[in-house]
Design an enzyme around this catalytic site. Structure first.
Site, mmCIF file in Angstrom:
data_model
loop_
_atom_site.group_PDB
_atom_site.id
_atom_site.type_symbol
_atom_site.label_atom_id
_atom_site.label_comp_id
_atom_site.label_asym_id
_atom_site.label_seq_id
_atom_site.Cartn_x
_atom_site.Cartn_y
_atom_site.Cartn_z
ATOM 1 N N SER A 92 0.862 -1.174 0.000
ATOM 2 C CA SER A 92 0.000 0.000 0.000
ATOM 3 C C SER A 92 0.905 1.233 0.000
ATOM 4 C CB SER A 92 -0.877 -0.044 1.252
ATOM 5 O OG SER A 92 -1.616 1.143 1.388
ATOM 6 N N LYS A 116 -1.187 -0.958 -4.353
ATOM 7 C CA LYS A 116 -2.343 -0.143 -3.981
ATOM 8 C C LYS A 116 -1.878 1.289 -3.790
ATOM 9 C CE LYS A 116 -4.771 0.174 0.421
ATOM 10 N NZ LYS A 116 -5.526 -0.569 1.447
ATOM 11 N N LYS A 126 -2.946 5.108 -2.567
ATOM 12 C CA LYS A 126 -3.915 5.931 -1.839
ATOM 13 C C LYS A 126 -4.295 7.121 -2.720
ATOM 14 C CE LYS A 126 -3.953 3.861 2.211
ATOM 15 N NZ LYS A 126 -5.176 3.339 2.830
ATOM 16 N N ASP A 157 -7.203 3.217 -3.113
ATOM 17 C CA ASP A 157 -7.925 3.277 -1.830
ATOM 18 C C ASP A 157 -8.142 4.748 -1.481
ATOM 19 O OD1 ASP A 157 -8.970 3.007 0.695
ATOM 20 O OD2 ASP A 157 -7.223 2.001 1.580
ATOM 21 N N GLU A 162 -11.147 0.848 -3.486
ATOM 22 C CA GLU A 162 -11.430 0.597 -2.069
ATOM 23 C C GLU A 162 -12.018 1.847 -1.403
ATOM 24 O OE1 GLU A 162 -8.044 -1.073 -0.028
ATOM 25 O OE2 GLU A 162 -8.848 -0.612 1.956
ATOM 26 N N ASP A 194 -13.940 -1.155 2.997
ATOM 27 C CA ASP A 194 -13.040 -1.280 4.155
ATOM 28 C C ASP A 194 -13.780 -0.673 5.362
ATOM 29 O OD1 ASP A 194 -11.083 -0.816 6.118
ATOM 30 O OD2 ASP A 194 -9.584 0.004 4.782
ATOM 31 N N LYS A 228 -10.290 -6.378 7.966
ATOM 32 C CA LYS A 228 -9.262 -6.160 8.985
ATOM 33 C C LYS A 228 -9.871 -6.742 10.249
ATOM 34 C CE LYS A 228 -7.565 -1.937 6.882
ATOM 35 N NZ LYS A 228 -7.508 -0.462 6.928
ATOM 36 N N GLY A 269 -4.421 -3.921 6.360
ATOM 37 C CA GLY A 269 -3.449 -3.662 7.426
ATOM 38 C C GLY A 269 -3.645 -2.296 8.031
HETATM 39 O O1 OSB Z 1 -7.227 2.015 4.583
HETATM 40 O O2 OSB Z 1 -6.176 0.225 4.367
HETATM 41 C C1 OSB Z 1 -6.252 1.343 4.870
HETATM 42 C C2 OSB Z 1 -3.096 2.153 6.902
HETATM 43 C C3 OSB Z 1 -3.647 2.842 7.965
HETATM 44 C C4 OSB Z 1 -4.994 3.065 7.982
HETATM 45 C C5 OSB Z 1 -5.816 2.595 6.946
HETATM 46 C C6 OSB Z 1 -5.283 1.892 5.890
HETATM 47 C C7 OSB Z 1 -3.877 1.689 5.849
HETATM 48 C C8 OSB Z 1 -3.183 1.034 4.742
HETATM 49 C C9 OSB Z 1 -1.843 0.395 5.050
HETATM 50 O O3 OSB Z 1 -3.560 1.043 3.596
HETATM 51 C C10 OSB Z 1 -1.902 -1.076 5.088
HETATM 52 C C11 OSB Z 1 -0.685 -1.694 5.704
HETATM 53 O O4 OSB Z 1 0.275 -1.956 4.980
HETATM 54 O O5 OSB Z 1 -0.653 -1.938 6.932
HETATM 55 MG MG MG Z 2 -8.443 0.950 3.227
#
Ligand code: OSB
Ligand code: MG
Length: 365
Positions: free
Chosen positions: A135, A161, A163, A188, A213, A238, A262, A290
């Protein structure tokens, strides 16, 4: 199993690079760790809540309160025969999924260690290795992002992924696709848009993304259904999915075609197993998300991602992706095929570096 002792630690870890999402930037990560003891064994859980209520309504302070004032005293009163009984003990606590999840995780870990079984075996996980995705946060400019993609592909991460947020979306994806037409790519938004921004997603629909996402607000399940009707790209939820019941609603009204699970967001492993059963029934694929976990939460996520319904690459990267300090041994490394091997030891299957935890943390309880 009777919980004889419970401890809470607050540990602070610097991130190797700041991680920016549409809701904010994280430079250092504070994590609440729970340790439960019974019959000479210890079980550990990691709470993923952040300092502020940005990703969800929970915070480290709210979790500390719920765990120390309610959950711990309640579980200490009971004899537990199986970790699945935890949910019932806590059923009168509304919400507070992350607070519940980390204590439940510690119970699963402790139960596995006492009964000499891995968490993977306890929950019925079947894969020996899980596919790993990465990510990538919002960067200062597109060139930095493209460099990070290149580095991730050299490590063989199985999907990328990105953001997104308003102003860092269609143009960025176009630049990536110009350079990598076939890269397994997804975005995402962390709830950065509303349904009125539909045209942005209609534009993104042209770029052959694996999924989009959480484009809309967490309470917008119904609007996600309207948006999904306009798109060929699957929507993955999510933040909107906080329980198996949310998942049932989302699937029923076609608000998504994929779910990011999660375990901490849905209240723990037991609730995750219910979503796994739902997924088997309705054939909506899952993957494990994560929260920048340190080793304890990461180990739990790896076991969960080994369930058969977790069929897409997970946001479970190697330990060295975020941190240089480690509180588990061995750490998670990426195999050459872009997978992570599932630990086979008892409980979460890794040793906990208690001395390091004690040095780097404040003991809260
Ligand atoms: O939306 O998936 C998410 C990290 C912190 C809060 C929300 C998210 C994330 C990530 C990182 O996308 C995922 C990871 O590598 O832990
Ligand atoms: Mg997410």
């Amino acid at each position: 199993m009777k919980i004889e002792k419970a401890s809470l630690y607050l540990i602070k870890m610097n991130l190797l690079h700041p991680f920016r999402t549409s809701f904010g930037e994280t430079k250092e990560r504070e994590m609440l760790l729970v340790c439960l003891e019974s019959e000479g064994e210890k079980g550990w859980g990691e709470c993923v809540s952040e300092n502020g209520p940005w990703y969800s309504g929970e915070t480290i302070s709210s979790c500390t309160h719920i765990i120390s004032e309610f959950i711990i005293p309640w579980i200490k009163e009971k004899e537990l025969f199986h970790p699945k009984e935890f949910k019932d003990i806590c059923k009168s606590i509304k919400g507070n999924q992350m607070a519940k999840a980390c204590v439940e995780d510690a119970i699963w870990d402790l139960f596995g260690r006492l009964n000499k079984k891995s968490l993977q075996k306890l929950i019925g996980g079947t894969k020996e290795k899980i596919p790993s995705g990465i990510s990538l946060g919002i960067q200062q400019n597109p060139d930095i992002l493209l460099d990070k993609i290149k580095a991730a592909l050299e490590k063989n991460y199985q999907r990328i992924k990105i953001k997104i947020e308003p102003g860092w979306d269609v143009e960025i994806i176009k630049r990536i696709r110009d350079q990598y037409p076939n890269l397994p790519l997804m975005v995402d938004a962390n709830s950065a848009y509303r349904l009125k921004d539909k045209d942005i997603f209609v534009n993104l629909d042209r770029y052959n993304l694996m999924m989009i996402e959480q484009p809309l607000q967490y309470f917008d399940i119904i609007d996600h259904a309207s948006l999904q009707k306009e798109l060929a790209t699957p929507i993955c939820l999510d933040e909107s999915i906080k329980s198996v019941d949310d998942a049932r609603v989302a699937v029923e009204i076609d608000a998504c075609k994929i779910i990011n699970v999660k375990p901490a967001r849905v209240g723990g492993i037991t609730e995750t197993l219910l979503i796994h059963e739902l997924s088997e029934l309705v054939k909506v694929p899952l993957w494990c998300g994560g929260m920048l976990e340190t080793g304890i939460g990461r180990a739990k996520n790896v076991a969960v991602a080994s369930l058969s319904t977790f069929s897409l690459p997970n946001d479970i990267s190697e330990s060295a992706r975020y941190y240089t300090d480690y509180i588990i041994d061995p750490i998670f490394e990426l195999n050459d095929d872009g997978t992570i091997s599932v630990p086979q030891g008892f409980g979460i299957g890794v040793d906990i570096q208690e001395e390091i935890i004690k040095q780097k943390s404040i003991k809260i309880m």
